[in-house]
Design an enzyme around this catalytic site. Structure first.
Site, PDB file in Angstrom:
ATOM      1  N   VAL A  68      39.342  42.807  43.775  1.00 14.64           N
ATOM      2  CA  VAL A  68      40.311  42.600  44.846  1.00 14.64           C
ATOM      3  C   VAL A  68      40.967  41.219  44.703  1.00 14.64           C
ATOM      4  O   VAL A  68      42.158  41.049  45.023  1.00 14.64           O
ATOM      5  CB  VAL A  68      39.644  42.831  46.221  1.00 14.64           C
ATOM      6  CG1 VAL A  68      38.697  41.766  46.602  1.00 14.64           C
ATOM      7  CG2 VAL A  68      40.666  43.051  47.302  1.00 14.64           C
ATOM      8  N   ASP A  69      40.242  40.259  44.181  1.00  9.80           N
ATOM      9  CA  ASP A  69      40.765  38.906  43.953  1.00  9.80           C
ATOM     10  C   ASP A  69      41.968  38.955  42.996  1.00  9.80           C
ATOM     11  O   ASP A  69      43.043  38.412  43.282  1.00  9.80           O
ATOM     12  CB  ASP A  69      39.619  38.053  43.371  1.00  9.80           C
ATOM     13  CG  ASP A  69      39.884  36.569  43.372  1.00  9.80           C
ATOM     14  OD1 ASP A  69      40.868  36.139  43.988  1.00  9.80           O
ATOM     15  OD2 ASP A  69      39.082  35.837  42.758  1.00  9.80           O
ATOM     16  N   SER A  77      31.336  41.572  48.132  1.00 10.77           N
ATOM     17  CA  SER A  77      30.150  41.614  47.250  1.00 10.77           C
ATOM     18  C   SER A  77      29.813  43.002  46.702  1.00 10.77           C
ATOM     19  O   SER A  77      28.902  43.117  45.872  1.00 10.77           O
ATOM     20  CB  SER A  77      28.883  41.043  47.924  1.00 10.77           C
ATOM     21  OG  SER A  77      28.960  39.642  48.010  1.00 10.77           O
ATOM     22  N   VAL A 122      32.076  43.714  41.722  1.00 10.89           N
ATOM     23  CA  VAL A 122      31.546  42.929  40.602  1.00 10.89           C
ATOM     24  C   VAL A 122      30.201  42.287  40.965  1.00 10.89           C
ATOM     25  O   VAL A 122      29.306  42.183  40.107  1.00 10.89           O
ATOM     26  CB  VAL A 122      32.566  41.828  40.193  1.00 10.89           C
ATOM     27  CG1 VAL A 122      32.000  40.917  39.124  1.00 10.89           C
ATOM     28  CG2 VAL A 122      33.872  42.454  39.715  1.00 10.89           C
ATOM     29  N   TYR A 123      30.018  41.874  42.210  1.00 10.86           N
ATOM     30  CA  TYR A 123      28.798  41.174  42.621  1.00 10.86           C
ATOM     31  C   TYR A 123      27.624  42.118  42.914  1.00 10.86           C
ATOM     32  O   TYR A 123      26.529  41.654  43.236  1.00 10.86           O
ATOM     33  CB  TYR A 123      29.073  40.232  43.792  1.00 10.86           C
ATOM     34  CG  TYR A 123      29.761  38.936  43.389  1.00 10.86           C
ATOM     35  CD1 TYR A 123      30.026  38.639  42.051  1.00 10.86           C
ATOM     36  CD2 TYR A 123      30.141  37.988  44.346  1.00 10.86           C
ATOM     37  CE1 TYR A 123      30.655  37.452  41.684  1.00 10.86           C
ATOM     38  CE2 TYR A 123      30.761  36.802  43.975  1.00 10.86           C
ATOM     39  CZ  TYR A 123      31.020  36.535  42.647  1.00 10.86           C
ATOM     40  OH  TYR A 123      31.642  35.353  42.292  1.00 10.86           O
TER      41      TYR A 123
HETATM   42  N1  AR6 Z   1      41.848  46.742  47.886  1.00 12.78           N
HETATM   43  C1  AR6 Z   1      40.691  46.963  48.554  1.00 12.78           C
HETATM   44  N2  AR6 Z   1      39.475  46.947  47.973  1.00 12.78           N
HETATM   45  C2  AR6 Z   1      39.440  46.684  46.643  1.00 12.78           C
HETATM   46  C3  AR6 Z   1      40.598  46.428  45.868  1.00 12.78           C
HETATM   47  C4  AR6 Z   1      41.843  46.462  46.545  1.00 12.78           C
HETATM   48  N3  AR6 Z   1      42.994  46.227  45.915  1.00 12.78           N
HETATM   49  N4  AR6 Z   1      40.218  46.208  44.581  1.00 12.78           N
HETATM   50  C5  AR6 Z   1      38.876  46.323  44.542  1.00 12.78           C
HETATM   51  N5  AR6 Z   1      38.412  46.623  45.778  1.00 12.78           N
HETATM   52  P1  AR6 Z   1      35.145  42.980  44.062  1.00 12.78           P
HETATM   53  P2  AR6 Z   1      32.916  41.191  44.784  1.00 12.78           P
HETATM   54  C6  AR6 Z   1      37.020  46.855  46.238  1.00 12.78           C
HETATM   55  O1  AR6 Z   1      34.591  43.171  42.703  1.00 12.78           O
HETATM   56  O2  AR6 Z   1      31.913  42.249  44.510  1.00 12.78           O
HETATM   57  C7  AR6 Z   1      36.148  38.980  41.315  1.00 12.78           C
HETATM   58  O3  AR6 Z   1      36.269  38.829  39.935  1.00 12.78           O
HETATM   59  C8  AR6 Z   1      35.983  47.143  45.187  1.00 12.78           C
HETATM   60  O4  AR6 Z   1      36.032  48.517  44.804  1.00 12.78           O
HETATM   61  O5  AR6 Z   1      36.599  42.772  44.208  1.00 12.78           O
HETATM   62  O6  AR6 Z   1      32.776  40.341  46.011  1.00 12.78           O
HETATM   63  C9  AR6 Z   1      36.061  37.652  42.050  1.00 12.78           C
HETATM   64  O7  AR6 Z   1      36.857  36.660  41.441  1.00 12.78           O
HETATM   65  C10 AR6 Z   1      34.700  46.811  45.946  1.00 12.78           C
HETATM   66  O8  AR6 Z   1      34.329  47.893  46.790  1.00 12.78           O
HETATM   67  O9  AR6 Z   1      34.434  41.721  44.826  1.00 12.78           O
HETATM   68  C11 AR6 Z   1      34.605  37.334  41.970  1.00 12.78           C
HETATM   69  O10 AR6 Z   1      34.285  36.735  40.737  1.00 12.78           O
HETATM   70  C12 AR6 Z   1      35.119  45.645  46.839  1.00 12.78           C
HETATM   71  O11 AR6 Z   1      36.560  45.653  46.838  1.00 12.78           O
HETATM   72  C13 AR6 Z   1      33.948  38.679  42.056  1.00 12.78           C
HETATM   73  O12 AR6 Z   1      34.905  39.624  41.583  1.00 12.78           O
HETATM   74  C14 AR6 Z   1      34.668  44.273  46.341  1.00 12.78           C
HETATM   75  O13 AR6 Z   1      34.708  44.251  44.918  1.00 12.78           O
HETATM   76  C15 AR6 Z   1      33.618  39.046  43.477  1.00 12.78           C
HETATM   77  O14 AR6 Z   1      32.904  40.259  43.503  1.00 12.78           O
END
Ligand code: AR6
Length: 172
Positions: free
Chosen positions: A34-35, A123, A126-127
């Site tokens: 999402v970042d 979280s 990726v986390y």
């Molecule tokens: N809209 C809504 N949800 C989303 C989107 C979107 N566009 N894209 C992904 N998700 P994550 P984390 C969901 O990995 O686990 C990054 O590299 C995804 O499917 O985005 O907190 C950061 O820079 C999942 O359910 O965040 C950090 O290094 C949720 O959002 C690391 O990842 C969170 O997934 C953070 O990891």
């Protein structure tokens, strides 16, 4: 007044709210998930403010469990609130840090005067946090938060995430 909690399936970068929350990392300089989507869709102004924060108030980055706001750039929101979730661990219970992400983000929203806030499942990508547990912590924390925010929408990427949040909301 208790916060009203809503669920929607989709991409948080397309969601209109006063503030949307980014699941960032401590560097605040971008990443995947999402970042990456937020920085791509929001344009360079968000990264410029993140860099400025690193050069001023956050030289060592943003610790897990805390939150900070920037512009939302080109996104249909006024602010992005960046929070850093904990990396999931089977050796250590980091639930309090994950709950703190939601509480801190809502505290920042209160400072901004934001009344509508959208969260991803912090979280749970990726986390590595198991979705059902991430949803339970997210919903439980927002439900009991002391905030002036009226509506929190969890914007969920995929049906499994949506179902997990539905179950958490209904207490299943
Ligand atoms: N809209 C809504 N949800 C989303 C989107 C979107 N566009 N894209 C992904 N998700 P994550 P984390 C969901 O990995 O686990 C990054 O590299 C995804 O499917 O985005 O907190 C950061 O820079 C999942 O359910 O965040 C950090 O290094 C949720 O959002 C690391 O990842 C969170 O997934 C953070 O990891």
């Amino acid at each position: 007044m208790a916060v009203s909690i809503e669920l929607t399936l989709g991409d948080i970068t397309r969601f209109g709210a006063d503030a949307i929350v980014n699941a960032a990392n401590s560097s605040l300089l971008g990443g995947g998930g999402v970042d990456g989507a937020i920085h791509r869709a929001g344009g360079p102004d968000i990264l410029a403010e993140c860099r400025a924060l690193r050069q001023t108030t956050l030289p060592d980055g943003l610790p897990a469990g805390q939150a900070v706001a920037t512009t939302a750039g080109a996104l249909p929101a006024d602010w992005v609130i960046h929070t850093v979730g904990p990396v999931y661990s089977t050796m250590e219970d980091r639930s309090a840090t994950l709950a703190s992400c939601y509480r801190s983000s809502l505290a920042v929203a209160d400072e901004l005067g934001a009344r509508t806030v959208a969260f991803p499942a912090v979280s749970a990508g990726v986390y590595g946090w198991p979705m059902a547990d991430a949803a339970r912590i997210a919903v439980g924390t927002v439900r009991t938060a002391d905030t002036r925010v009226d509506t929190v929408t969890f914007v969920l990427f995929g049906r499994d995430a949506y179902r997990a949040f539905e179950d958490a909301l209904s207490g299943a």
